[in-house]
Design a protein around this motif. Structure first.
Motif, PDB file in Angstrom:
ATOM      1  N   LYS A  69       1.040  -1.249   0.147  1.00  0.00           N
ATOM      2  CA  LYS A  69      -0.090  -0.102  -0.030  1.00  0.00           C
ATOM      3  C   LYS A  69       0.777   1.417   0.197  1.00  0.00           C
ATOM      4  CE  LYS A  69      -4.121  -1.941   2.091  1.00  0.00           C
ATOM      5  NZ  LYS A  69      -4.833  -2.031   3.453  1.00  0.00           N
ATOM      6  N   LEU A  70       0.375   2.249  -0.750  1.00  0.00           N
ATOM      7  CA  LEU A  70       1.402   3.751  -0.788  1.00  0.00           C
ATOM      8  C   LEU A  70       1.126   4.156   0.831  1.00  0.00           C
ATOM      9  CD1 LEU A  70       2.463   5.227  -3.101  1.00  0.00           C
ATOM     10  CD2 LEU A  70       0.418   6.550  -2.998  1.00  0.00           C
ATOM     11  N   PRO A  71       2.292   4.302   1.199  1.00  0.00           N
ATOM     12  CA  PRO A  71       2.320   4.635   2.551  1.00  0.00           C
ATOM     13  C   PRO A  71       1.642   6.190   2.959  1.00  0.00           C
ATOM     14  CG  PRO A  71       4.608   4.109   1.840  1.00  0.00           C
ATOM     15  CD  PRO A  71       3.581   4.085   0.656  1.00  0.00           C
ATOM     16  N   VAL A  72       1.061   5.925   4.422  1.00  0.00           N
ATOM     17  CA  VAL A  72       0.502   7.071   4.695  1.00  0.00           C
ATOM     18  C   VAL A  72       1.416   8.142   5.289  1.00  0.00           C
ATOM     19  CG1 VAL A  72      -0.994   8.148   6.652  1.00  0.00           C
ATOM     20  CG2 VAL A  72      -1.817   5.985   5.227  1.00  0.00           C
ATOM     21  N   LEU A  73       1.642   9.124   4.935  1.00  0.00           N
ATOM     22  CA  LEU A  73       2.912  10.264   5.540  1.00  0.00           C
ATOM     23  C   LEU A  73       2.187  11.061   6.713  1.00  0.00           C
ATOM     24  CD1 LEU A  73       4.874  10.731   2.373  1.00  0.00           C
ATOM     25  CD2 LEU A  73       5.107   9.077   4.153  1.00  0.00           C
ATOM     26  N   THR A  74       0.905  11.578   6.089  1.00  0.00           N
ATOM     27  CA  THR A  74       0.513  12.523   7.215  1.00  0.00           C
ATOM     28  C   THR A  74      -1.169  12.140   7.412  1.00  0.00           C
ATOM     29  OG1 THR A  74       1.810  14.274   6.562  1.00  0.00           O
ATOM     30  CG2 THR A  74      -0.331  14.855   7.817  1.00  0.00           C
ATOM     31  N   PRO A  75      -1.531  11.934   8.604  1.00  0.00           N
ATOM     32  CA  PRO A  75      -3.070  11.478   8.645  1.00  0.00           C
ATOM     33  C   PRO A  75      -4.057  12.630   8.725  1.00  0.00           C
ATOM     34  CG  PRO A  75      -1.797  11.044  10.653  1.00  0.00           C
ATOM     35  CD  PRO A  75      -0.812  11.259   9.754  1.00  0.00           C
ATOM     36  N   GLN A  76      -5.063  12.331   8.337  1.00  0.00           N
ATOM     37  CA  GLN A  76      -6.025  13.497   8.488  1.00  0.00           C
ATOM     38  C   GLN A  76      -5.559  14.834   8.106  1.00  0.00           C
ATOM     39  OE1 GLN A  76      -9.546  12.836  10.271  1.00  0.00           O
ATOM     40  NE2 GLN A  76      -9.158  11.423   8.615  1.00  0.00           N
ATOM     41  N   VAL A  77      -5.490  15.230   6.901  1.00  0.00           N
ATOM     42  CA  VAL A  77      -5.077  16.678   6.626  1.00  0.00           C
ATOM     43  C   VAL A  77      -6.411  17.427   6.723  1.00  0.00           C
ATOM     44  CG1 VAL A  77      -3.221  15.722   5.136  1.00  0.00           C
ATOM     45  CG2 VAL A  77      -5.367  16.210   3.989  1.00  0.00           C
ATOM     46  N   ASP A  78      -6.535  18.609   6.783  1.00  0.00           N
ATOM     47  CA  ASP A  78      -7.799  19.355   7.014  1.00  0.00           C
ATOM     48  C   ASP A  78      -8.524  19.317   5.548  1.00  0.00           C
ATOM     49  OD1 ASP A  78      -6.712  20.486   9.249  1.00  0.00           O
ATOM     50  OD2 ASP A  78      -6.227  22.576   8.486  1.00  0.00           O
ATOM     51  N   ASN A  79      -9.705  19.296   5.856  1.00  0.00           N
ATOM     52  CA  ASN A  79     -10.575  19.525   4.508  1.00  0.00           C
ATOM     53  C   ASN A  79     -10.905  20.675   3.987  1.00  0.00           C
ATOM     54  OD1 ASN A  79     -12.748  18.387   2.953  1.00  0.00           O
ATOM     55  ND2 ASN A  79     -13.829  17.477   4.470  1.00  0.00           N
ATOM     56  N   VAL A  80     -11.315  21.107   2.759  1.00  0.00           N
ATOM     57  CA  VAL A  80     -11.611  21.979   2.128  1.00  0.00           C
ATOM     58  C   VAL A  80     -13.143  22.454   2.182  1.00  0.00           C
ATOM     59  CG1 VAL A  80      -9.640  21.996   0.887  1.00  0.00           C
ATOM     60  CG2 VAL A  80     -11.804  20.947  -0.035  1.00  0.00           C
ATOM     61  N   VAL A  81     -13.788  21.634   2.621  1.00  0.00           N
ATOM     62  CA  VAL A  81     -15.290  21.926   2.666  1.00  0.00           C
ATOM     63  C   VAL A  81     -15.859  23.123   3.216  1.00  0.00           C
ATOM     64  CG1 VAL A  81     -16.006  20.760   4.796  1.00  0.00           C
ATOM     65  CG2 VAL A  81     -17.725  20.549   2.937  1.00  0.00           C
ATOM     66  N   HIS A  82     -15.149  23.686   4.487  1.00  0.00           N
ATOM     67  CA  HIS A  82     -15.393  24.855   5.044  1.00  0.00           C
ATOM     68  C   HIS A  82     -14.866  25.941   4.158  1.00  0.00           C
ATOM     69  CE1 HIS A  82     -11.402  24.234   5.896  1.00  0.00           C
ATOM     70  NE2 HIS A  82     -10.943  25.622   6.154  1.00  0.00           N
ATOM     71  N   LEU A  83     -14.152  26.016   3.187  1.00  0.00           N
ATOM     72  CA  LEU A  83     -13.997  26.876   2.098  1.00  0.00           C
ATOM     73  C   LEU A  83     -14.856  26.877   0.971  1.00  0.00           C
ATOM     74  CD1 LEU A  83      -9.979  26.247   2.104  1.00  0.00           C
ATOM     75  CD2 LEU A  83     -11.228  27.900   3.392  1.00  0.00           C
ATOM     76  N   ASP A  84     -15.371  25.753   0.547  1.00  0.00           N
ATOM     77  CA  ASP A  84     -16.087  25.676  -0.408  1.00  0.00           C
ATOM     78  C   ASP A  84     -17.076  24.578  -0.124  1.00  0.00           C
ATOM     79  OD1 ASP A  84     -17.496  25.279  -2.925  1.00  0.00           O
ATOM     80  OD2 ASP A  84     -16.020  25.977  -4.032  1.00  0.00           O
ATOM     81  N   LYS A  85     -18.530  24.766   0.075  1.00  0.00           N
ATOM     82  CA  LYS A  85     -19.358  23.512   0.410  1.00  0.00           C
ATOM     83  C   LYS A  85     -19.350  22.427  -0.881  1.00  0.00           C
ATOM     84  CE  LYS A  85     -21.811  26.472   3.694  1.00  0.00           C
ATOM     85  NZ  LYS A  85     -23.340  26.983   4.240  1.00  0.00           N
ATOM     86  N   SER A  86     -19.113  22.851  -2.009  1.00  0.00           N
ATOM     87  CA  SER A  86     -19.369  22.219  -3.136  1.00  0.00           C
ATOM     88  C   SER A  86     -18.054  21.250  -3.123  1.00  0.00           C
ATOM     89  CB  SER A  86     -19.486  22.905  -4.490  1.00  0.00           C
ATOM     90  OG  SER A  86     -18.589  23.453  -4.714  1.00  0.00           O
ATOM     91  N   VAL A  87     -17.114  21.054  -2.403  1.00  0.00           N
ATOM     92  CA  VAL A  87     -15.951  20.353  -2.459  1.00  0.00           C
ATOM     93  C   VAL A  87     -15.659  19.815  -1.379  1.00  0.00           C
ATOM     94  CG1 VAL A  87     -13.459  20.520  -3.478  1.00  0.00           C
ATOM     95  CG2 VAL A  87     -15.278  22.032  -4.717  1.00  0.00           C
ATOM     96  N   THR A  88     -15.101  18.483  -1.352  1.00  0.00           N
ATOM     97  CA  THR A  88     -14.686  17.885  -0.101  1.00  0.00           C
ATOM     98  C   THR A  88     -13.510  16.965  -0.507  1.00  0.00           C
ATOM     99  OG1 THR A  88     -15.352  16.524   1.776  1.00  0.00           O
ATOM    100  CG2 THR A  88     -16.571  16.169  -0.072  1.00  0.00           C
TER     101      THR A  88
END
Length: 210
Positions: free
Chosen positions: A30-49
């Motif tokens: 599996k492609l390694p996880v380097l950083t877990p749980q990066v911030d979402n963008v849905v609070h910047l644009d409700k149409s994108v998550t």
């Protein structure tokens, strides 16, 4: 002769394709996880998550014209190859005020391929910096809040990359200035993560049918 050709097309090619993807997953895991749980963008644009999406995340910066070549490289080498996969998207974060330049860029990209999975999110400088910082990479944004690097984010909003890259050791992102980096590394890593989700889906479907 025709029968032989038909047999090759029907049986040999699918087998070779399967072995190619299987060996890729087995060799790299599996492609390694380097950083877990990066911030979402849905609070910047409700149409994108970023949640439940396989995302290529990038930062265009306030000089969109300067990054146009990077966007074209990414479009031709990566986006066009993978945009038909379900749950795949490309998200570019751009400073507020660049809407007209982004509109022109999207029009130009649309002349090369469908742009339905190109998403542009507009944000303030502080919001852009905060999102980038959540990736926890060893790189930084430039003075225009942009970078040629793009990043693979999985459905759980984990940054995926390489922890044993032959050139960098830990490879957080991919340089869109370099066609070689996109062709030789990012394309391979996209194949791995998509194969990973395909295998997981097949397993879930098999478990349900038992």
């Amino acid at each position: 002769m025709k029968k032989t050709l038909v047999l090759v097309v029907l049986f040999i090619f699918p087998l070779v394709a399967y072995l190619f993807f299987a060996s890729g997953v087995n060799n790299f895991g599996k492609l390694p996880v380097l950083t877990p749980q990066v911030d979402n963008v849905v609070h910047l644009d409700k149409s994108v998550t970023l949640q439940n999406k396989i995302t290529i995340l990038g930062f265009l910066g306030s000089n969109v014209e300067k990054r146009k070549g990077n966007a074209f490289n990414l479009n031709q080498k990566i986006y066009k190859r993978f945009h038909e996969f379900n749950d795949f998207q490309l998200v570019m974060v751009v400073p507020i005020g660049q809407e007209e330049d982004v509109k022109k860029l999207k029009t130009e990209l649309g002349q090369l391929s469908p742009v339905d999975k190109w998403n542009f999110v507009f944000a303030s400088p502080d919001e852009i910096q905060s999102l980038f910082d959540s990736l926890k990479t060893n790189t930084s944004l430039d003075a225009q809040l942009g970078t040629p690097q793009v990043f693979i984010i999985d459905k759980d909003r984990n940054l995926r990359g390489r922890d044993d890259d032959e050139d960098l050791g830990t490879k957080y992102g991919f340089n869109t200035t370099s066609v070689a980096d996109l062709n030789n590394k990012m394309e391979d890593d996209m194949k791995i993560i998509l194969a990973e989700y395909r295998l997981a889906l097949k397993k879930n479907n098999a478990d349900r049918s038992k």
